[in-house]
Design a protein around this motif. Structure first.
Motif, PDB file in Angstrom:
ATOM      1  N   TRP A 108      -2.069  54.050  14.723  1.00  0.00           N
ATOM      2  CA  TRP A 108      -1.173  54.426  13.634  1.00  0.00           C
ATOM      3  C   TRP A 108      -0.704  53.190  12.874  1.00  0.00           C
ATOM      4  N   CYS A 109      -0.286  52.165  13.605  1.00  0.00           N
ATOM      5  CA  CYS A 109       0.231  50.954  12.964  1.00  0.00           C
ATOM      6  C   CYS A 109      -0.855  50.258  12.152  1.00  0.00           C
ATOM      7  N   GLY A 110      -2.062  50.211  12.673  1.00  0.00           N
ATOM      8  CA  GLY A 110      -3.115  49.439  12.030  1.00  0.00           C
ATOM      9  C   GLY A 110      -3.746  50.096  10.831  1.00  0.00           C
ATOM     10  N   TYR A 111      -3.714  51.441  10.761  1.00  0.00           N
ATOM     11  CA  TYR A 111      -4.490  52.112   9.720  1.00  0.00           C
ATOM     12  C   TYR A 111      -3.713  53.128   8.887  1.00  0.00           C
ATOM     13  N   ALA A 112      -2.632  53.715   9.423  1.00  0.00           N
ATOM     14  CA  ALA A 112      -1.999  54.825   8.718  1.00  0.00           C
ATOM     15  C   ALA A 112      -0.513  54.655   8.458  1.00  0.00           C
ATOM     16  N   CYS A 113       0.127  53.675   9.055  1.00  0.00           N
ATOM     17  CA  CYS A 113       1.562  53.483   8.840  1.00  0.00           C
ATOM     18  C   CYS A 113       1.832  53.161   7.370  1.00  0.00           C
ATOM     19  N   PRO A 114       2.838  53.790   6.732  1.00  0.00           N
ATOM     20  CA  PRO A 114       3.122  53.469   5.328  1.00  0.00           C
ATOM     21  C   PRO A 114       3.367  51.981   5.087  1.00  0.00           C
ATOM     22  N   GLN A 115       4.014  51.310   6.035  1.00  0.00           N
ATOM     23  CA  GLN A 115       4.252  49.873   5.867  1.00  0.00           C
ATOM     24  C   GLN A 115       2.928  49.117   5.783  1.00  0.00           C
ATOM     25  N   THR A 116       1.977  49.470   6.649  1.00  0.00           N
ATOM     26  CA  THR A 116       0.665  48.820   6.629  1.00  0.00           C
ATOM     27  C   THR A 116      -0.100  49.153   5.363  1.00  0.00           C
ATOM     28  N   VAL A 117      -0.089  50.425   4.976  1.00  0.00           N
ATOM     29  CA  VAL A 117      -0.870  50.876   3.825  1.00  0.00           C
ATOM     30  C   VAL A 117      -0.377  50.219   2.544  1.00  0.00           C
ATOM     31  N   TRP A 118       0.938  50.248   2.311  1.00  0.00           N
ATOM     32  CA  TRP A 118       1.452  49.663   1.077  1.00  0.00           C
ATOM     33  C   TRP A 118       1.373  48.140   1.101  1.00  0.00           C
ATOM     34  N   THR A 119       1.539  47.525   2.271  1.00  0.00           N
ATOM     35  CA  THR A 119       1.396  46.067   2.356  1.00  0.00           C
ATOM     36  C   THR A 119      -0.029  45.653   2.009  1.00  0.00           C
ATOM     37  N   GLU A 120      -1.007  46.442   2.464  1.00  0.00           N
ATOM     38  CA  GLU A 120      -2.403  46.146   2.129  1.00  0.00           C
ATOM     39  C   GLU A 120      -2.610  46.152   0.616  1.00  0.00           C
ATOM     40  N   ALA A 121      -2.004  47.131  -0.064  1.00  0.00           N
ATOM     41  CA  ALA A 121      -2.131  47.203  -1.521  1.00  0.00           C
ATOM     42  C   ALA A 121      -1.424  46.032  -2.198  1.00  0.00           C
ATOM     43  N   PHE A 122      -0.247  45.646  -1.688  1.00  0.00           N
ATOM     44  CA  PHE A 122       0.496  44.541  -2.287  1.00  0.00           C
ATOM     45  C   PHE A 122      -0.222  43.211  -2.059  1.00  0.00           C
ATOM     46  N   ILE A 123      -0.842  43.030  -0.895  1.00  0.00           N
ATOM     47  CA  ILE A 123      -1.595  41.795  -0.640  1.00  0.00           C
ATOM     48  C   ILE A 123      -2.794  41.706  -1.576  1.00  0.00           C
ATOM     49  N   TRP A 124      -3.418  42.854  -1.837  1.00  0.00           N
ATOM     50  CA  TRP A 124      -4.548  42.852  -2.773  1.00  0.00           C
ATOM     51  C   TRP A 124      -4.095  42.407  -4.159  1.00  0.00           C
ATOM     52  N   MET A 125      -2.940  42.879  -4.615  1.00  0.00           N
ATOM     53  CA  MET A 125      -2.413  42.456  -5.921  1.00  0.00           C
ATOM     54  C   MET A 125      -2.026  40.978  -5.906  1.00  0.00           C
TER      55      MET A 125
END
Length: 470
Positions: free
Chosen positions: A107-124
C-alpha cells in the motif's frame, strides 16, 4: 618550575532536535518503477475524471450533502445506509491486513495518496530543475536569475496542480460542471472556495515540501506494520552473504569483493533516504526503487540480479517460502466473507426507505359515519434515479377493512417526503363486527411503485379503536 595545564576537552553538546537533510532522490528505471507510474496514472486518472463522468444526469461519484444523498456509481445511499459505509471500512481494513501479511507495505509503495502525489510532484520538480545532480547543484548555488526562474517554475507547476487537486476534491461534493465554471469566472465563494484552497495547500505542503517527513514522522502505519508481519511476509532485503564485503572495503583490506560495488545508487533512488544495506527499517515504504537501481548495476557488471530483492525471513534463512499459512488463510476468509456479504446486501437492497410513525397526540377519532380514524406520519425516501408514484394500501391480519387517505404519493428522484395519512375503519352493517373493532389492532402498510412493482416496502403499526369491551 612552571607547569602548564591544557584546558579540558569540551564535548559537542547533543541536540534535542536536528532538522534532517533535504533528500534529492534519483529517478529509478525498471520494472517496479513502471508499476509505480502505472499505479499513479490509474489512481490519479480516476480521482480527477470521476467527478466529470455522469450516469444519466448524475455524476459517477457525488456526495450531495445538502440533500443528504450519496451517489456512488449506480447506487444512491441515504444517511440510514451508514451500515454500508461501515461495511466498506471493515473491508478496507481487512484488505490492508491481508495484503500486508502477504506482500509487506505494498500500500505504501504503490497506492498510498502520499506516495502517488509525491511521485507526481517529483516528476514536475525533475521537469523544472533537472535530475538529481542538477537539483543538488541548484540548492548550493546562490540566488540568481536562473535559480529564481527554475524554483519559480517548479512552484508554479506545483501550485497549479495542487489547486486542480483541491478543486477536484470539492467536485465530489459540488458537481464539477458547476464548480469549475464558477471558479474560473471568479464567482466561487464560501465553503467551496475555502475547501478548495485548504486541500490545495495541503497537497502542496504534503507532496511538495514535507514528502518523506509525512511517512517517517506523521503516518502511524509504519509503526504498527510489524504486527502484521511474519517470517513469510515479503519484504525488500539486501543479500549480505552475496554482497559483502563491498568493493571499496575489499580493496582496503585486500579481500575478495562481494557483488556489491558500493555505488550507493540504492540510497540515491530511495524516496526516504535510507540505506537498505543496513537492514529493514521502518522508513522503508517498499517502493522497490532500490531493487530497480541495483538490478541495473548488476546488469552492467555482468552479475546476477537479485542482490536487493523481494524476499522473506524464511527464504533468507534457506527455508521454504510458504504462501498459505494460518494468518493469511484467516484474513483471507474473513475478507472474502465481508466482500461477498457486501455484494449480496447491495443486490438485495430495496432503494426505497419507508417508515410509519403513529400520531401520539390523537389516539383515535370517531367520524360521523361511524368509522374510526387514526393518524400516521409516513416517511418515504426514493433513492432511485427516477421519480415514482407509490400506491399505499392498509390491511389487517384479522380481515377487517381499512382505508388510507390519501392512498398514493409522488416522490421525486433522490427525494424524501413526510406525509400525514388518515387510516379509517370502513363502516360495516354487521353490528357484531362493529363491537369487535374496539381495542388495539395490528395493521400492515404496503407501499408499491405503480410503474415498478419490485419497488415495494411494508411496515407494521397499531390501530387504536377505543378501549376493549369485556
Amino acid at each position: 618550575m612552571s607547569t602548564s595545564t591544557k584546558p579540558p576537552a569540551t564535548e559537542k553538546p547533543g541536540l534535542l532536535y536536528e532538522s534532517s537533510a533535504k533528500i534529492q532522490s534519483r529517478r529509478a528505471q525498471g520494472r517496479y518503477a513502471r508499476l509505480r507510474v502505472l499505479a499513479m496514472l490509474l489512481l490519479l486518472g480516476f480521482y480527477y475524471l470521476a467527478p466529470w463522468i455522469q450516469i444519466g444526469d448524475t455524476p459517477l461519484v457525488w456526495l450531495d450533502l445538502p440533500h443528504r444523498r450519496f451517489h456512488v456509481f449506480t447506487l444512491t445511499l441515504a444517511p440510514q445506509d451508514l451500515i454500508f459505509l461501515t461495511w466498506l471500512l471493515l473491508i478496507a481494513a481487512l484488505t490492508l491486513f491481508f495484503f500486508t501479511t502477504l506482500g509487506g507495505r505494498l500500500w505504501c509503495g504503490y497506492a498510498c495518496p502520499q506516495t502517488v502525489w509525491t511521485e507526481a510532484f517529483i516528476w514536475m520538480e525533475h521537469l523544472a530543475e533537472g535530475d538529481r545532480y542538477a537539483r543538488i547543484k541548484l540548492d548550493r548555488a546562490p540566488w540568481g536569475a536562473e535559480k529564481i526562474l527554475r524554483r519559480g517554475a517548479k512552484h508554479l507547476l506545483w501550485a497549479g496542480f495542487a489547486l486542480f487537486t483541491g478543486l477536484s476534491f470539492v467536485a465530489y461534493f459540488v458537481p464539477a460542471r458547476e464548480l469549475f465554471p464558477e471558479f474560473f469566472a471568479l464567482q466561487l465563494s464560501g465553503w467551496p472556495l475555502f475547501w478548495t484552497l485548504f486541500y490545495g495547500f495541503a497537497t502542496w505542503g504534503n507532496a511538495g515540501v514535507m514528502r518523506e517527513q509525512v511517512c517517517k514522522y506523521m503516518c502511524p502505519y509504519a509503526r504498527f506494520q510489524s504486527a502484521m508481519f511474519d517470517k513469510d511476509t515479503l519484504v525488500i532485503s539486501y543479500d549480505q552473504k552475496r554482497g559483502e564485503p563491498r568493493k571499496s572495503v575489499a580493496k582496503l583490506g585486500g579481500l575478495p569483493a562481494g557483488d556489491c560495488v558500493d555505488c550507493s545508487l540504492c540510497v540515491q533512488v530511495c524516496p526516504t533516504g535510507i540505506d537498505i544495506r543496513k537492514g529493514l527499517q521502518y522508513e522503508c515504504i517498499a517502493c522497490a526503487a532500490c531493487v530497480d537501481a541495483c538490478n541495473s548495476v548488476m546488469d552492467s557488471v555482468h552479475k546476477p540480479r537479485g542482490l536487493i530483492r523481494y524476499t522473506s525471513a524464511h527464504e533468507e534463512a534457506g527455508q521454504k517460502f510458504r504462501l498459505l499459512r494460518p494468518r493469511v488463510i484467516g484474513y483471507g476468509l474473513i475478507w472474502a466473507a465481508l466482500c461477498v456479504g457486501f455484494v449480496v446486501a447491495i443486490l438485495l437492497r430495496t432503494p426505497v426507505q419507508f417508515d410509519v410513525i403513529r400520531d401520539r397526540h390523537s389516539l383515535y377519532r370517531e367520524l360521523d359515519d361511524g368509522a374510526i380514524e387514526n393518524l400516521y406520519t409516513l416517511k418515504v425516501s426514493n433513492e432511485t434515479s427516477a421519480a415514482h408514484r407509490f400506491k399505499l394500501s392498509v390491511s389487517s391480519p384479522d380481515g377487517r377493512r381499512f382505508l388510507a387517505v390519501p392512498d398514493s404519493l409522488l416522490v421525486g428522484r433522490g427525494e424524501a417526503q413526510a406525509l400525514t395519512v388518515s387510516v379509517r375503519s370502513q363502516a360495516s352493517d354487521d353490528e357484531h363486527e362493529e363491537e369487535g373493532l374496539h381495542g388495539i389492532h395490528s395493521l400492515k402498510f404496503s407501499l408499491v411503485a405503480e410503474d415498478d412493482p419490485k419497488l415495494q416496502r411494508e411496515r407494521s403499526a397499531s390501530f387504536i379503536a377505543g378501549e376493549a369491551h369485556d
